[in-house]
Design a protein around this motif. Structure first.
Motif, mmCIF file in Angstrom:
data_model
loop_
_atom_site.group_PDB
_atom_site.id
_atom_site.type_symbol
_atom_site.label_atom_id
_atom_site.label_comp_id
_atom_site.label_asym_id
_atom_site.label_seq_id
_atom_site.Cartn_x
_atom_site.Cartn_y
_atom_site.Cartn_z
ATOM 1 N N ARG A 212 27.715 88.864 8.276
ATOM 2 C CA ARG A 212 26.968 88.329 9.418
ATOM 3 C C ARG A 212 26.986 86.809 9.427
ATOM 4 N N ARG A 213 26.840 86.208 8.257
ATOM 5 C CA ARG A 213 26.912 84.735 8.215
ATOM 6 C C ARG A 213 28.289 84.244 8.635
ATOM 7 N N ALA A 214 29.327 84.958 8.224
ATOM 8 C CA ALA A 214 30.695 84.535 8.526
ATOM 9 C C ALA A 214 30.994 84.594 10.018
ATOM 10 N N ALA A 218 23.127 87.415 14.050
ATOM 11 C CA ALA A 218 21.812 87.671 13.468
ATOM 12 C C ALA A 218 21.688 89.142 13.086
ATOM 13 N N PRO A 219 20.731 89.466 12.201
ATOM 14 C CA PRO A 219 20.506 90.886 11.874
ATOM 15 C C PRO A 219 20.136 91.691 13.110
ATOM 16 N N ALA A 220 20.430 92.966 13.082
ATOM 17 C CA ALA A 220 20.134 93.844 14.209
ATOM 18 C C ALA A 220 18.630 93.909 14.436
ATOM 19 N N ALA A 279 26.722 97.687 12.703
ATOM 20 C CA ALA A 279 25.400 98.281 12.875
ATOM 21 C C ALA A 279 24.294 97.420 12.284
ATOM 22 N N THR A 280 24.637 96.519 11.374
ATOM 23 C CA THR A 280 23.623 95.650 10.765
ATOM 24 C C THR A 280 23.368 94.390 11.579
ATOM 25 N N ALA A 281 24.151 94.172 12.646
ATOM 26 C CA ALA A 281 24.076 92.922 13.399
ATOM 27 C C ALA A 281 23.554 93.140 14.810
ATOM 28 N N ASP A 282 23.024 92.071 15.396
ATOM 29 C CA ASP A 282 22.664 92.090 16.810
ATOM 30 C C ASP A 282 23.940 92.310 17.608
ATOM 31 N N PRO A 283 24.046 93.413 18.375
ATOM 32 C CA PRO A 283 25.310 93.711 19.057
ATOM 33 C C PRO A 283 25.738 92.631 20.037
ATOM 34 N N GLU A 284 24.776 91.879 20.581
ATOM 35 C CA GLU A 284 25.124 90.823 21.527
ATOM 36 C C GLU A 284 25.790 89.636 20.835
ATOM 37 N N GLN A 285 25.686 89.549 19.517
ATOM 38 C CA GLN A 285 26.221 88.404 18.785
ATOM 39 C C GLN A 285 27.471 88.720 17.977
ATOM 40 N N PRO A 287 31.171 88.817 17.663
ATOM 41 C CA PRO A 287 32.185 88.113 18.470
ATOM 42 C C PRO A 287 33.214 89.051 19.091
ATOM 43 N N TRP A 288 33.687 88.659 20.269
ATOM 44 C CA TRP A 288 34.723 89.423 20.965
ATOM 45 C C TRP A 288 35.978 89.519 20.112
ATOM 46 N N ALA A 289 36.324 88.428 19.432
ATOM 47 C CA ALA A 289 37.532 88.439 18.606
ATOM 48 C C ALA A 289 37.420 89.469 17.488
ATOM 49 N N TRP A 290 36.218 89.630 16.909
ATOM 50 C CA TRP A 290 36.033 90.644 15.868
ATOM 51 C C TRP A 290 36.213 92.044 16.452
ATOM 52 N N ARG A 291 35.641 92.283 17.624
ATOM 53 C CA ARG A 291 35.756 93.608 18.231
ATOM 54 C C ARG A 291 37.217 93.956 18.526
#
Length: 329
Positions: A212-214, A218-220, A279-285, A287-291
């Protein structure tokens, strides 16, 4: 659909060891819950999940979805699908399999059942948007409200592991099939494959804070579901299978030409790693590149599994199992 030599030598179940094996072929329903309680939990859980199910699991009804579904059907059959006139889907959910097969012209008339009325409402909305006609019926798999010999194909995706009384369900599948009709189930959890998948899940939970830091997420936030809904999720999956056990279930119902195949090994490990991280992260945050990386990597590893591993390694080690069989002509 099946090679002619296999049609000629369909094997009937043996009366001794195989019959005993068929009676113990799955992980049992939790002893604290009755079969009716399991059905009720499945209905309530999937009613709650229906509105966001497609988004949660990335279900597509366009070109991508048709390609995925057709690839699974070809893999299960070991050949190009011949096409069927009348199909019945068990636990159809939001319509992933039937609607894509209708759009591809593989089935002509689709009837979709589900124990959850919420899922069927979502399926009907999806069908209306796609402009395809489908009949829906609320029903559980052990008591199908259809006449004998009504369908040429009985199919399902990720549904058998939800059904409390599987021998009774398979008897119903055989009953409603026309002579020579086929059953096709995909996406069923392999007992050993599921255990292997626990390794990347645990690893992903361990490294999730660093990930998440990388990526700057933020956390989910707290899940909107109630504690009761979370409890339902823990009891709706009541079986995991070995290939031999799944084959024995079909043979015990009198089916022949039974084949079980495995799919997804590397793709599964990669996919569960990424899904657990996300699942551990806020889905809005996220990144598109990660997806894009997660999606394209998953598709590439699916193809690698198909070309290099699925025909060479034992089905038991893969995450998903596929079953095809037919009712004797």
């Amino acid at each position: 659909m099946f090679p002619r030599d296999r049609l000629a030598r369909g094997r009937q179940p043996r009366s001794g060891r195989e019959a005993r094996r068929a009676s113990i072929w799955c992980r049992p329903v939790p002893p604290s819950l009755s079969a009716e309680e399991i059905r009720d939990a499945n209905t309530r859980y999937h009613d709650v999940a229906a509105d966001h199910y497609d988004a949660k699991w990335g279900i597509d009804f366009g070109e991508i979805g048709r390609h995925q579904v057709l690839a699974k059907v070809r893999k299960a059959l070991g050949c190009e699908p011949r096409g069927w006139r009348r199909s019945l889907e068990i636990g159809a959910g939001t319509g992933y399999f039937s609607l894509n097969l209708l759009a591809a012209g593989v089935i002509a008339e689709a009837t979709c059942t589900d124990i959850s009325p919420g899922m069927l409402r979502t399926l009907e909305g999806n069908a209306a948007r796609l402009g395809v006609e489908v009949a829906t019926r609320q029903a559980d798999a052990e008591r199908l409200p259809f006449a004998d010999g009504s369908f040429d194909l009985v199919l399902g995706h990720a549904v058998l592991h939800h059904i409390p009384d599987l021998p009774r369900a398979f008897a119903e599948f055989a009953r409603v099939l026309s002579p020579g009709g086929a059953v096709l189930f995909a996406g069923e959890p392999s007992r050993y494959g599921d255990r292997l998948a626990g390794v990347p899940k645990r690893l992903a939970r361990t490294v999730a804070p660093m990930w998440r830091r990388a990526v700057g997420a933020a956390p989910a936030p707290p899940a909107p579901e109630s504690e009761a809904d979370a409890a339902l999720e823990r009891v709706v999956d009541v079986h995991a299978f070995s290939p031999g056990e799944l084959s024995a279930a079909a043979r015990a119902a009198g089916m022949v030409d039974v084949h079980v195949r495995g799919e997804e090994l590397l793709a599964n490990w990669f996919g569960w790693t990424n899904r657990t991280l996300e699942a551990t992260a806020d889905p809005e945050q996220v990144p598109w590149a990660w997806r894009q990386y997660a999606y394209r990597g998953y598709i590439a590893l699916q193809e690698l599994d198909r070309r290099m591993l699925e025909g060479r390694l034992p089905p038991a080690i893969f995450y998903n199992l596929m079953l095809v069989a037919r009712r004797p002509a």
